[in-house]
Design a protein around this motif. Structure first.
Motif, PDB file in Angstrom:
ATOM      1  N   VAL A  54       0.918  -1.215   0.113  1.00 16.06           N
ATOM      2  CA  VAL A  54       0.163   0.044   0.171  1.00 16.06           C
ATOM      3  C   VAL A  54       0.415   0.860   0.010  1.00 16.06           C
ATOM      4  CG1 VAL A  54      -1.924   1.138   0.619  1.00 16.06           C
ATOM      5  CG2 VAL A  54      -1.866  -0.862   0.975  1.00 16.06           C
ATOM      6  N   GLU A  56       1.259   5.102  -0.251  1.00 14.93           N
ATOM      7  CA  GLU A  56       0.572   6.875   0.120  1.00 14.93           C
ATOM      8  C   GLU A  56       1.956   8.010  -0.088  1.00 14.93           C
ATOM      9  OE1 GLU A  56      -1.086   6.658   4.539  1.00 14.93           O
ATOM     10  OE2 GLU A  56      -0.272   4.719   4.560  1.00 14.93           O
ATOM     11  N   LYS A  57       1.335   8.913  -0.368  1.00 16.93           N
ATOM     12  CA  LYS A  57       1.725   9.644  -0.732  1.00 16.93           C
ATOM     13  C   LYS A  57       1.624  10.873  -0.920  1.00 16.93           C
ATOM     14  CE  LYS A  57       5.066   7.336  -4.541  1.00 16.93           C
ATOM     15  NZ  LYS A  57       5.660   8.078  -5.763  1.00 16.93           N
ATOM     16  N   LYS A  62      -4.126   6.134  -2.019  1.00 16.34           N
ATOM     17  CA  LYS A  62      -3.442   5.640  -1.773  1.00 16.34           C
ATOM     18  C   LYS A  62      -3.503   4.098  -2.377  1.00 16.34           C
ATOM     19  CE  LYS A  62      -4.571   4.887   3.121  1.00 16.34           C
ATOM     20  NZ  LYS A  62      -4.390   3.942   4.168  1.00 16.34           N
ATOM     21  N   GLU A  63      -2.773   3.887  -3.397  1.00 16.35           N
ATOM     22  CA  GLU A  63      -2.100   2.493  -4.605  1.00 16.35           C
ATOM     23  C   GLU A  63      -1.804   1.525  -3.466  1.00 16.35           C
ATOM     24  OE1 GLU A  63       0.707   2.448  -8.201  1.00 16.35           O
ATOM     25  OE2 GLU A  63       0.752   3.923  -7.106  1.00 16.35           O
ATOM     26  N   ASN A  64      -2.817   0.293  -3.938  1.00 16.66           N
ATOM     27  CA  ASN A  64      -2.327  -0.557  -3.967  1.00 16.66           C
ATOM     28  C   ASN A  64      -1.948  -1.791  -5.271  1.00 16.66           C
ATOM     29  OD1 ASN A  64      -4.578  -1.198  -1.177  1.00 16.66           O
ATOM     30  ND2 ASN A  64      -5.458  -0.396  -2.912  1.00 16.66           N
ATOM     31  N   SER A 122       6.571   1.566  -5.113  1.00 10.92           N
ATOM     32  CA  SER A 122       6.541   2.094  -4.269  1.00 10.92           C
ATOM     33  C   SER A 122       8.035   2.766  -3.394  1.00 10.92           C
ATOM     34  CB  SER A 122       6.473   0.103  -3.282  1.00 10.92           C
ATOM     35  OG  SER A 122       7.414  -0.229  -3.763  1.00 10.92           O
ATOM     36  N   GLU A 226       5.490  10.199   3.127  1.00 12.69           N
ATOM     37  CA  GLU A 226       5.588   9.399   2.016  1.00 12.69           C
ATOM     38  C   GLU A 226       5.928   7.755   2.283  1.00 12.69           C
ATOM     39  OE1 GLU A 226       7.815   8.161  -2.079  1.00 12.69           O
ATOM     40  OE2 GLU A 226       6.691   9.984  -1.587  1.00 12.69           O
ATOM     41  N   THR A 228       5.182   3.379   2.298  1.00 12.01           N
ATOM     42  CA  THR A 228       5.353   1.833   1.509  1.00 12.01           C
ATOM     43  C   THR A 228       4.540   0.676   3.036  1.00 12.01           C
ATOM     44  OG1 THR A 228       5.971   2.181  -0.348  1.00 12.01           O
ATOM     45  CG2 THR A 228       5.118   0.039   0.600  1.00 12.01           C
TER      46      THR A 228
END
Length: 254
Positions: A54, A56-57, A62-64, A122, A226, A228
């Motif tokens: 996951v 996070e920025k 959120k990007e998976n 990531s 930021e 991960t």
């Protein structure tokens, strides 16, 4: 003149302290501890696992990301296949000894790459997922050793300086439990001693083959906020077919 001599003497002491190296006994102890961190883990011989990330920025959703990793730890063989998101499904990485390739399923082309490459967007590098106790002596020298505490745990604090170009960072500091050689925290630095990245490993699970870090938090210290989060699942230790560690395997997935 007396003041000048005093200043020169102080400077001499400072330079000596700054350039002093740990003794061979301390260095040997530190390397033994680093190798023990690999020995207590469950990753010996062949294994496979699902790695869920996951990312996070600040200012972004959120990007998976999800990957399947296959590794033969005693032969420097590793294959990583991206499972999610769907748009990047089939993107792969292949390691055979010191040769590393990334694979693009759209162009069906392999590109020679580096162990320092990140997984997707990531904060995890390819060398973070490599399991090899030989990497410590091969790629580092011991800069410092001390004992301290981290939270409720007494820890060894070991600072290693890269002596080859393979590590992603010029220097790393490791915090390792003294009762069981489990890595709890890692700090990665640039050549100018700037903190670049922090890794926290708050959760381990015990399986018959050893310990598994089931959760890791990787913080980018240059870009505050930021980070991960990594979760390991579907871990197996079955012998893997040789074909998994080939370019043909990645090409055949699509």
């Amino acid at each position: 003149m007396k003041k000048i001599l005093t200043l020169l003497g102080a400077l001499s002491i400072f330079v000596t302290a700054a350039t002093a190296q740990v003794s061979s006994d301390v260095a040997e102890k530190a390397f033994n501890i680093m190798e023990a961190t690999e020995d207590v883990l469950a990753y010996h011989g062949d294994y496979s696992a699902t790695v869920s990330l996951v990312v996070e920025k600040p200012g972004k959703p959120k990007e998976n990301l999800q990957y399947k990793i296959f590794e033969r730890t005693d032969a420097k063989l590793m294959t990583i296949v991206q499972l999610f998101p769907e748009a990047d499904k089939g993107v792969g990485y292949l390691r055979n000894d010191d040769n590393i390739w990334s694979y693009d399923p759209i162009s069906r082309k392999f590109t020679h790459t580096s162990i320092k490459e990140a997984l997707g967007d990531s904060d995890i590098k390819l060398d973070d997922v490599e399991q090899s106790k030989q990497k410590w002596r091969n790629n580092y020298e011991v800069e410092a050793y001390e004992e301290g505490t981290l939270g409720k745990y007494p820890v060894h604090i070991i600072t290693l300086k890269a002596k080859t170009s393979e590590p992603s960072y010029a220097k790393s500091k490791y915090y390792i439990r003294t009762d069981i050689a489990l890595l709890l925290k890692e700090e990665d630095f640039s050549g100018s001693d700037r903190l670049m990245r922090t890794i926290l490993l708050p959760k381990y699970s015990k399986v018959p083959a050893g310990y598994v870090s089931t959760q890791a938090i990787i913080r980018d210290e240059l870009n505050k906020g930021e980070q991960t989060q990594q979760v390991i699942s579907d871990l197996t230790f079955d012998t893997l077919p040789d074909k998994i560690f080939t370019k043909a395997y990645l090409e055949g997935l699509n």
